[in-house]
Design a protein around this motif. Structure first.
Motif, PDB file in Angstrom:
ATOM      1  N   TYR A 135       0.632  -8.824  -6.708  1.00 51.63           N
ATOM      2  CA  TYR A 135       1.045  -8.499  -5.349  1.00 51.63           C
ATOM      3  C   TYR A 135       1.230  -6.997  -5.223  1.00 51.63           C
ATOM      4  CZ  TYR A 135       1.638 -13.387  -4.111  1.00 51.63           C
ATOM      5  OH  TYR A 135       1.408 -14.717  -3.821  1.00 51.63           O
ATOM      6  N   TYR A 136       0.552  -6.424  -4.231  1.00 52.15           N
ATOM      7  CA  TYR A 136       0.570  -4.983  -4.023  1.00 52.15           C
ATOM      8  C   TYR A 136       1.276  -4.646  -2.721  1.00 52.15           C
ATOM      9  CZ  TYR A 136      -3.104  -4.845  -7.571  1.00 52.15           C
ATOM     10  OH  TYR A 136      -3.822  -4.977  -8.733  1.00 52.15           O
ATOM     11  N   CYS A 137       2.196  -3.720  -2.808  1.00 48.81           N
ATOM     12  CA  CYS A 137       2.834  -3.200  -1.611  1.00 48.81           C
ATOM     13  C   CYS A 137       1.913  -2.175  -0.965  1.00 48.81           C
ATOM     14  CB  CYS A 137       4.163  -2.555  -1.984  1.00 48.81           C
ATOM     15  SG  CYS A 137       5.061  -1.838  -0.585  1.00 48.81           S
ATOM     16  N   HIS A 138       1.847  -2.194   0.351  1.00 45.68           N
ATOM     17  CA  HIS A 138       1.030  -1.244   1.107  1.00 45.68           C
ATOM     18  C   HIS A 138       1.890  -0.583   2.173  1.00 45.68           C
ATOM     19  CE1 HIS A 138      -1.313  -0.453   4.865  1.00 45.68           C
ATOM     20  NE2 HIS A 138      -1.989   0.290   4.001  1.00 45.68           N
ATOM     21  N   ALA A 139       1.643   0.692   2.392  1.00 49.09           N
ATOM     22  CA  ALA A 139       2.322   1.397   3.472  1.00 49.09           C
ATOM     23  C   ALA A 139       1.362   2.376   4.122  1.00 49.09           C
ATOM     24  CB  ALA A 139       3.539   2.143   2.949  1.00 49.09           C
ATOM     25  N   ARG A 140       1.441   2.454   5.430  1.00 46.10           N
ATOM     26  CA  ARG A 140       0.747   3.518   6.170  1.00 46.10           C
ATOM     27  C   ARG A 140       1.843   4.456   6.648  1.00 46.10           C
ATOM     28  NH1 ARG A 140      -3.977   1.679   9.810  1.00 46.10           N
ATOM     29  NH2 ARG A 140      -4.842   1.563   7.727  1.00 46.10           N
ATOM     30  N   ALA A 141       1.835   5.665   6.145  1.00 47.50           N
ATOM     31  CA  ALA A 141       2.992   6.530   6.335  1.00 47.50           C
ATOM     32  C   ALA A 141       2.597   7.977   6.573  1.00 47.50           C
ATOM     33  CB  ALA A 141       3.885   6.456   5.083  1.00 47.50           C
ATOM     34  N   ARG A 142       3.556   8.713   7.163  1.00 41.28           N
ATOM     35  CA  ARG A 142       3.426  10.154   7.345  1.00 41.28           C
ATOM     36  C   ARG A 142       4.464  10.855   6.477  1.00 41.28           C
ATOM     37  NH1 ARG A 142       5.052  12.200  11.985  1.00 41.28           N
ATOM     38  NH2 ARG A 142       6.227  10.358  12.624  1.00 41.28           N
ATOM     39  N   THR A 143       4.071  12.020   5.986  1.00 43.46           N
ATOM     40  CA  THR A 143       5.008  12.793   5.160  1.00 43.46           C
ATOM     41  C   THR A 143       5.464  14.058   5.847  1.00 43.46           C
ATOM     42  OG1 THR A 143       3.133  13.812   4.033  1.00 43.46           O
ATOM     43  CG2 THR A 143       4.115  11.871   3.000  1.00 43.46           C
ATOM     44  N   GLY A 144       5.238  14.147   7.153  1.00 39.26           N
ATOM     45  CA  GLY A 144       5.684  15.288   7.936  1.00 39.26           C
ATOM     46  C   GLY A 144       5.355  15.033   9.390  1.00 39.26           C
ATOM     47  N   PHE A 145       6.018  15.749  10.293  1.00 37.81           N
ATOM     48  CA  PHE A 145       5.806  15.524  11.721  1.00 37.81           C
ATOM     49  C   PHE A 145       4.358  15.762  12.128  1.00 37.81           C
ATOM     50  CE2 PHE A 145       9.927  14.477  12.991  1.00 37.81           C
ATOM     51  CZ  PHE A 145      10.831  15.251  12.299  1.00 37.81           C
ATOM     52  N   ALA A 146       3.717  16.720  11.517  1.00 32.73           N
ATOM     53  CA  ALA A 146       2.341  17.061  11.899  1.00 32.73           C
ATOM     54  C   ALA A 146       1.321  16.442  10.964  1.00 32.73           C
ATOM     55  CB  ALA A 146       2.167  18.583  11.912  1.00 32.73           C
ATOM     56  N   SER A 147       1.782  15.655  10.013  1.00 33.55           N
ATOM     57  CA  SER A 147       0.860  15.075   9.037  1.00 33.55           C
ATOM     58  C   SER A 147       0.235  13.799   9.581  1.00 33.55           C
ATOM     59  CB  SER A 147       1.601  14.742   7.740  1.00 33.55           C
ATOM     60  OG  SER A 147       2.147  15.893   7.160  1.00 33.55           O
ATOM     61  N   PRO A 148      -1.025  13.573   9.253  1.00 34.69           N
ATOM     62  CA  PRO A 148      -1.658  12.331   9.671  1.00 34.69           C
ATOM     63  C   PRO A 148      -1.145  11.164   8.826  1.00 34.69           C
ATOM     64  CG  PRO A 148      -3.140  13.540   8.273  1.00 34.69           C
ATOM     65  CD  PRO A 148      -1.941  14.430   8.475  1.00 34.69           C
ATOM     66  N   GLU A 149      -1.272   9.968   9.361  1.00 29.82           N
ATOM     67  CA  GLU A 149      -0.906   8.791   8.582  1.00 29.82           C
ATOM     68  C   GLU A 149      -1.923   8.563   7.468  1.00 29.82           C
ATOM     69  OE1 GLU A 149      -0.523   5.514  11.294  1.00 29.82           O
ATOM     70  OE2 GLU A 149       1.649   5.767  11.364  1.00 29.82           O
ATOM     71  N   GLN A 150      -1.420   8.144   6.330  1.00 31.52           N
ATOM     72  CA  GLN A 150      -2.289   7.817   5.205  1.00 31.52           C
ATOM     73  C   GLN A 150      -1.853   6.480   4.623  1.00 31.52           C
ATOM     74  OE1 GLN A 150      -3.447  11.059   2.416  1.00 31.52           O
ATOM     75  NE2 GLN A 150      -1.907  12.259   3.483  1.00 31.52           N
ATOM     76  N   ASP A 151      -2.784   5.866   3.909  1.00 31.76           N
ATOM     77  CA  ASP A 151      -2.500   4.595   3.255  1.00 31.76           C
ATOM     78  C   ASP A 151      -2.055   4.834   1.817  1.00 31.76           C
ATOM     79  OD1 ASP A 151      -5.193   3.371   5.098  1.00 31.76           O
ATOM     80  OD2 ASP A 151      -3.149   2.611   5.280  1.00 31.76           O
ATOM     81  N   TYR A 152      -1.018   4.116   1.433  1.00 34.67           N
ATOM     82  CA  TYR A 152      -0.505   4.194   0.078  1.00 34.67           C
ATOM     83  C   TYR A 152      -0.367   2.779  -0.484  1.00 34.67           C
ATOM     84  CZ  TYR A 152       0.744   8.919   1.510  1.00 34.67           C
ATOM     85  OH  TYR A 152       0.684  10.210   1.968  1.00 34.67           O
ATOM     86  N   TRP A 153      -0.539   2.688  -1.818  1.00 34.50           N
ATOM     87  CA  TRP A 153      -0.456   1.399  -2.497  1.00 34.50           C
ATOM     88  C   TRP A 153       0.478   1.492  -3.696  1.00 34.50           C
ATOM     89  CZ3 TRP A 153      -2.779  -2.915  -0.598  1.00 34.50           C
ATOM     90  CH2 TRP A 153      -3.764  -2.736   0.374  1.00 34.50           C
ATOM     91  N   GLY A 154       1.198   0.410  -3.936  1.00 29.88           N
ATOM     92  CA  GLY A 154       1.986   0.307  -5.144  1.00 29.88           C
ATOM     93  C   GLY A 154       1.098  -0.086  -6.312  1.00 29.88           C
ATOM     94  N   GLN A 155       1.688  -0.100  -7.506  1.00 30.33           N
ATOM     95  CA  GLN A 155       0.922  -0.420  -8.706  1.00 30.33           C
ATOM     96  C   GLN A 155       0.728  -1.918  -8.885  1.00 30.33           C
ATOM     97  OE1 GLN A 155       2.932   1.641 -11.958  1.00 30.33           O
ATOM     98  NE2 GLN A 155       1.619   3.413 -11.660  1.00 30.33           N
ATOM     99  N   GLY A 156       1.479  -2.708  -8.164  1.00 32.99           N
ATOM    100  CA  GLY A 156       1.328  -4.157  -8.247  1.00 32.99           C
ATOM    101  C   GLY A 156       2.382  -4.803  -9.115  1.00 32.99           C
ATOM    102  N   THR A 157       2.764  -5.996  -8.719  1.00 31.67           N
ATOM    103  CA  THR A 157       3.712  -6.778  -9.507  1.00 31.67           C
ATOM    104  C   THR A 157       3.156  -8.198  -9.644  1.00 31.67           C
ATOM    105  OG1 THR A 157       6.039  -7.479  -9.689  1.00 31.67           O
ATOM    106  CG2 THR A 157       5.123  -7.416  -7.461  1.00 31.67           C
ATOM    107  N   GLN A 158       3.206  -8.718 -10.850  1.00 27.32           N
ATOM    108  CA  GLN A 158       2.597 -10.025 -11.138  1.00 27.32           C
ATOM    109  C   GLN A 158       3.506 -11.154 -10.682  1.00 27.32           C
ATOM    110  OE1 GLN A 158      -0.508 -10.766 -12.684  1.00 27.32           O
ATOM    111  NE2 GLN A 158      -0.012 -12.873 -12.095  1.00 27.32           N
ATOM    112  N   VAL A 159       2.892 -12.098  -9.978  1.00 27.62           N
ATOM    113  CA  VAL A 159       3.565 -13.345  -9.614  1.00 27.62           C
ATOM    114  C   VAL A 159       2.754 -14.483 -10.210  1.00 27.62           C
ATOM    115  CG1 VAL A 159       4.175 -14.896  -7.724  1.00 27.62           C
ATOM    116  CG2 VAL A 159       4.578 -12.442  -7.490  1.00 27.62           C
ATOM    117  N   THR A 160       3.389 -15.294 -11.030  1.00 27.41           N
ATOM    118  CA  THR A 160       2.714 -16.431 -11.655  1.00 27.41           C
ATOM    119  C   THR A 160       3.494 -17.693 -11.329  1.00 27.41           C
ATOM    120  OG1 THR A 160       1.941 -15.032 -13.474  1.00 27.41           O
ATOM    121  CG2 THR A 160       1.855 -17.430 -13.786  1.00 27.41           C
TER     122      THR A 160
END
Length: 121
Positions: free
Chosen positions: A93-118
């Motif tokens: 399972y991977y966490c995803h975020a579309r986020a800005r890192t500043g007021f004038a910054s465009p949104e970008q996609d970020y991903w976590g490293q993943g966590t296993q669910v069994t």
């Protein structure tokens, strides 16, 4: 740079529950869309649940009624409560975020490293 820190995966039996957590960490970040995707062995990554800061979550048909997505916007955090887990929910399972890192910054996609669910039957 935004880091997505995930926690909460593990091994459970069918019918049991797990709660995944993800926090977007950066000096300054505003995460608009946050959610979870998963990838089962031999399959493509697929959307599980996602939502905007103040909008209703959207769920994959396979998890509707069993999984609940929630957010804490003050912490840039997203949580996935997974109930009645089934073996077909097994995957990374991977966490995803579309986020800005500043007021004038465009949104970008970020991903976590993943966590296993069994989920065992």
């Amino acid at each position: 740079q935004v880091q997505l820190v995930e926690s909460g995966g593990g091994l459970v039996q069918a019918g049991e529950s797990l709660r995944l957590s993800c926090v977007a960490s950066a000096k300054w970040v505003t995460a608009n869309t946050m959610g979870w995707h998963r990838q089962a062995p031999g399959k493509q990554r697929e959307l599980v649940a996602t939502g905007t800061r103040n909008g209703r979550p959207v769920y994959a048909d396979s998890v509707k009624g069993r999984f609940t997505l929630s957010r804490d916007n003050s912490k840039n955090a997203v949580y996935l409560e997974m109930n009645s887990l089934q073996p077909e929910d097994t995957g990374v399972y991977y966490c995803h975020a579309r986020a800005r890192t500043g007021f004038a910054s465009p949104e970008q996609d970020y991903w976590g490293q993943g966590t296993q669910v069994t989920v065992s039957s």
